[in-house]
Design an enzyme around this catalytic site. Structure first.
Site, PDB file in Angstrom:
ATOM      1  N   GLU A  50       0.814  -1.226   0.000  1.00 48.17           N
ATOM      2  CA  GLU A  50       0.000   0.000   0.000  1.00 48.17           C
ATOM      3  C   GLU A  50       0.843   1.270   0.000  1.00 48.17           C
ATOM      4  OE1 GLU A  50      -0.539  -2.629   1.901  1.00 48.17           O
ATOM      5  OE2 GLU A  50      -2.651  -3.206   1.799  1.00 48.17           O
ATOM      6  N   PHE A 112     -11.541  -7.657  13.555  1.00 46.99           N
ATOM      7  CA  PHE A 112     -10.462  -8.087  12.669  1.00 46.99           C
ATOM      8  C   PHE A 112     -10.128  -6.981  11.669  1.00 46.99           C
ATOM      9  CE2 PHE A 112      -9.095 -10.209   8.680  1.00 46.99           C
ATOM     10  CZ  PHE A 112      -7.846 -10.607   9.129  1.00 46.99           C
ATOM     11  N   GLN A 113      -8.856  -6.679  11.546  1.00 45.40           N
ATOM     12  CA  GLN A 113      -8.357  -5.613  10.665  1.00 45.40           C
ATOM     13  C   GLN A 113      -9.025  -4.263  10.943  1.00 45.40           C
ATOM     14  OE1 GLN A 113      -8.277  -7.128   6.563  1.00 45.40           O
ATOM     15  NE2 GLN A 113      -6.193  -7.845   6.949  1.00 45.40           N
ATOM     16  N   LYS A 162     -17.599  -1.099   5.848  1.00 48.10           N
ATOM     17  CA  LYS A 162     -18.046  -2.065   4.858  1.00 48.10           C
ATOM     18  C   LYS A 162     -19.565  -2.037   4.669  1.00 48.10           C
ATOM     19  CE  LYS A 162     -17.253  -6.737   3.235  1.00 48.10           C
ATOM     20  NZ  LYS A 162     -16.603  -8.035   3.484  1.00 48.10           N
ATOM     21  N   MET A 477      24.323   9.368   2.243  1.00 51.03           N
ATOM     22  CA  MET A 477      24.206  10.618   2.979  1.00 51.03           C
ATOM     23  C   MET A 477      24.498  10.396   4.460  1.00 51.03           C
ATOM     24  SD  MET A 477      23.865  13.781   2.475  1.00 51.03           S
ATOM     25  CE  MET A 477      22.904  14.349   1.074  1.00 51.03           C
TER      26      MET A 477
END
Lengths: 577, 163
Positions: A50, A112-113, A162, A477
């Site tokens: 993502e 969940f999630q 959802k 760097m």
């Protein structure tokens, strides 16, 4: 006819004119993904992580000026976007991120999630929404795009449970948005603009300092007219490169920590500073106590909070860069007073003396590949026409110094947040938006590994990106700072156990080339650029000891730059442990 | 310097945390914060007390104005204004002390709002310094619990803060 929330959502994207959505499916977003499947107007680009989706949407936005769109699921789907959202937030890039959420009945249950997406992203978005009712969905999507793209742009997240995507209602996409609490200004105050023009025309040692705001407001044309009308020197920030042609003689290059000697010295000595769409970032100003000690400062910015935040300003102008520049041009043309030619000639004479230092010079006789040489060659071979994305570190600074951008939206990098891993996914978004153009990702072996999985996405969508990997086997760097400021204790800056990037590229179905000698640089780049329909991973094995110069160390002023040590010193005095 | 900022903001879930989050993220002080819906239930009115130099206060007001949920903002301390805070205090009130607590409450124009055999619960409204003075007058020994609302403020004169 009533539609489900999922179908309404996809219709909203269509009606908003969204071309691409960068995303990754998951449980809470499955109704939406089903709705995407049943249409062919909005194209979904499946990334491998993502974070890649947010950077790709970001690259799309930076290179086109249109908002980038991201779609992810709840929980880890949205937490993985946080780095990309923060990256866009710091650089004021319009993104709209849609995240699935667990059903409203489960919110707060540690389902969940489930994660508090609105809470987690709050500090790094311009605004965010949780849609609790399908009847609010279309209006919220409209608002999200409106907020993301107007005023000082930025990312906006919309969290959609959802059940909202399953519920039905009538669909109507609002034509307009009006919000009593959000009314961004565009035009500058005429009185302030007049004051600024008087000051500009009275300057003896003027300096124009422009930033990313000029690009965001599509102000490149008025900026160019403004600079040429006055004949004043202009320096551009890392974010602003390309708004004014980098090859023009009035351009003195980038300023700041790794800016040119002439740009920083001119900042230090100028008597009137005209800041346009730039925010006086610490990497630009150095020590604030020593910043532009002789200058009266004009600051044009669309965000009032950017004005006098770090540096007190004499003439603040709140407004969009393009609109304010256009007004200033009108007043300058109409003014009786003209710029002081003699003073300006003397000022340019001084600037040319600083320029003669040739501060970006490097050892062209080295037997090792110098990263600057790779970028110079890339610039020449692409005629300065390529879109160049970068990751973060030495290679980013060299790209900014050595690729002369003459057009806006060609230089795509994470300036504010400094996000390693940005370059490759950003290049995907750029290539999607500009399928016929050459898109190069300048990176290093450390940065590229942070989003390397996107090589797979590039294969799936046939994105012929040219990856220019400046491989110095160090986090360059970090190593440079350790060399300068930590007595060469190279703590954890060495990348042991690097992959064979050629084989890695090949395993993803791409072309890989390893280049170890300066004499092979040009040939390899030519070969890569010739392969118009293939991604080519160019692994340049570069001089490990090379440092980015010039440099202003932290806490120092613009007139206290470290210039490159002379060549003799370079070859004898700098060995790595 | 102490500054009182009055904010009209959307009465939305999360609006308060946007304001509070801004202060913690940017390292500004919040001394107190009082908020409730207005006569228009879609709007909340917040009184926020903060401290800082003029530059910091300027940044605070600019950053607050940038929040999409903030509809209007006034710095009350820039003009004549009134502020009031409410104190609820539960004190021991038994034996000889019982009358003394009552007398003190009368002097400060407080009200007794709950009574037990051994305690009084008092309500007192005023400026922060008046409440401080009352608490000091009661003395630490007798205090069981102190609840303060934080000040709410309003500008003097005819003008009001509206949408």
């Amino acid at each position: 006819m009533e539609l489900t929330g999922a179908d309404i959502f996809v219709r909203c994207l269509r009606d908003e004119g969204v071309e691409y959505v960068f995303g990754y499916p998951g449980g809470a977003a499955l109704h939406i993904y089903d709705a995407l499947y049943r249409q062919d107007k909005v194209k979904h680009i499946l990334v491998r992580h993502e974070q890649g989706a947010t950077h790709a949407a970001d690259g799309y936005a930076r290179s086109t000026g249109r908002p980038g769109v991201v779609l992810v699921t709840s929980g880890p789907g949205v937490t993985n976007t946080v780095t990309g959202i923060a990256t866009a937030y710091m650089d004021s890039i319009p993104l709209v991120i849609f995240s699935g959420q667990v059903a409203t009945s489960l919110i707060g249950d540690d389902a969940f999630q489930e994660v508090d997406a609105v809470g987690i992203t709050r500090p790094c978005v311009k605004h965010n929404f949780l849609v609790k009712d399908v009847r609010d969905l279309a209006a919220t999507v409209k608002k999200a795009f409106y907020i993301a793209t107007t005023g000082r742009p930025g990312p906006v997240l919309v969290d959609i449970p959802k059940d909202v995507t399953a519920h039905k209602c009538e669909y109507a996409y609002p034509k307009e948005v009006s919000m009593r609490s959000y009314n961004p200004v565009t035009k500058g105050h005429p009185g302030q603009i007049k004051k600024a023009v008087d000051l500009i025309l009275a300057a003896k040692r003027p300096m124009i300092y422009s930033g990313g705001g000029v690009i965001l407001s599509e102000g490149s044309k008025p900026l160019t007219d403004f600079v040429r009308l006055l004949g004043y020197p202009i320096t551009q920030t890392l974010m602003g490169l390309g708004a004014y042609p980098g090859t023009d003689p009035l351009s003195v290059g980038m300023l700041g920590m790794h800016g040119t000697y002439e740009a920083n010295m001119a900042m230090h000595e100028c008597d009137v500073l005209i800041a346009i769409g730039a925010r006086f970032d610490d990497r630009v100003t150095g020590d604030l106590e020593k910043f532009c000690p002789h200058a009266r400062i004009i600051h044009v910015d669309i965000d009032p909070a950017s004005i006098s935040k770090n540096v007190p300003v004499e003439v603040p102008i709140v407004g969009a860069a393009d609109a304010v520049l256009a007004e200033m041009i009108k007043l300058i043309k109409a003014a009786k007073k003209k710029p002081d030619k003699d003073a300006l000639a003397a000022w340019w004479k001084q600037i040319d003396q600083w320029r003669a230092q040739n501060c970006l010079d490097y050892d062209r006789d080295s037997k090792l590949i110098k990263p600057q040489f790779v970028l110079e060659t890339l610039y020449e071979l692409t005629g300065g026409e390529a879109f160049v994305t970068s990751d973060v570190g030495q290679h980013q600074m060299w790209a900014a110094q050595f690729y002369k951008f003459d057009k806006p939206r060609r230089w795509i990098n994470s300036g504010g947040l400094g996000t390693m891993g940005f370059g490759l996914p950003a290049a995907m978004g750029v290539q999607m938006a500009h399928p016929k153009s050459t898109v190069c990702c300048v990176t290093g072996e450390a940065s590229i590994q942070m989003c390397i999985q996107e090589l797979s996405t590039c294969k799936q969508y046939d994105l012929p990106i040219k990856i220019v990997n400046l491989n110095n086997r160090y986090m360059g760097m970090v190593r440079q700072w350790q060399e300068f400021f930590y007595d060469r204790r190279y703590s954890h800056s060495y990348m042991d156990a690097l992959p064979d990037f050629v084989k890695l590229a090949e395993s993803y179905g791409h072309v890989g080339l390893k280049i170890e000698k300066p004499a092979d640089v040009e040939g390899a780049l030519k070969e890569a650029l010739k392969l118009k329909d293939r991604l080519v991973f160019l692994d340049f094995i570069t001089d490990q000891t090379e440092n980015v110069y010039p440099m202003i160390a932290a806490g120092k002023g613009h007139n206290e730059m470290h210039l490159k040590p002379c060549k003799a010193v370079v070859s004898t005095d700098r060995e790595l442990a | 310097m102490r500054h009182v900022i009055s904010i009209l903001l959307e009465n939305e879930a999360g609006a308060l945390s946007r304001v509070a989050g801004l202060f913690s993220a940017r390292g500004y002080n919040i001394e107190s914060l009082a908020v409730a819906p207005t006569e228009d239930s879609t709007l909340s009115r917040m009184t926020l007390v903060t401290t800082g130099s003029d530059e910091v206060i300027e940044q605070i007001t600019k950053q607050l104005n940038k929040l999409v949920d903030v509809v209007k903002l006034v710095e009350l301390t820039q003009g004549p204004y009134i502020e009031r805070e409410m104190l609820l205090i539960k004190v021991r009130a038994a034996g000889d002390g019982r009358d003394e607590v009552k007398r003190l409450a009368d002097i400060f124009r407080g009200h007794i709002i709950d009574v037990t055999d051994t305690t009084y619960t008092l309500e007192l409204t005023g400026t922060g310094s008046k409440l401080d003075a009352f608490i000091e007058a009661l003395g630490p020994a007798g205090i069981i619990e102190v609840v303060r609302s934080g000040p709410s403020g309003i500008a003097r004169g005819e003008k009001g803060v509206h949408v």
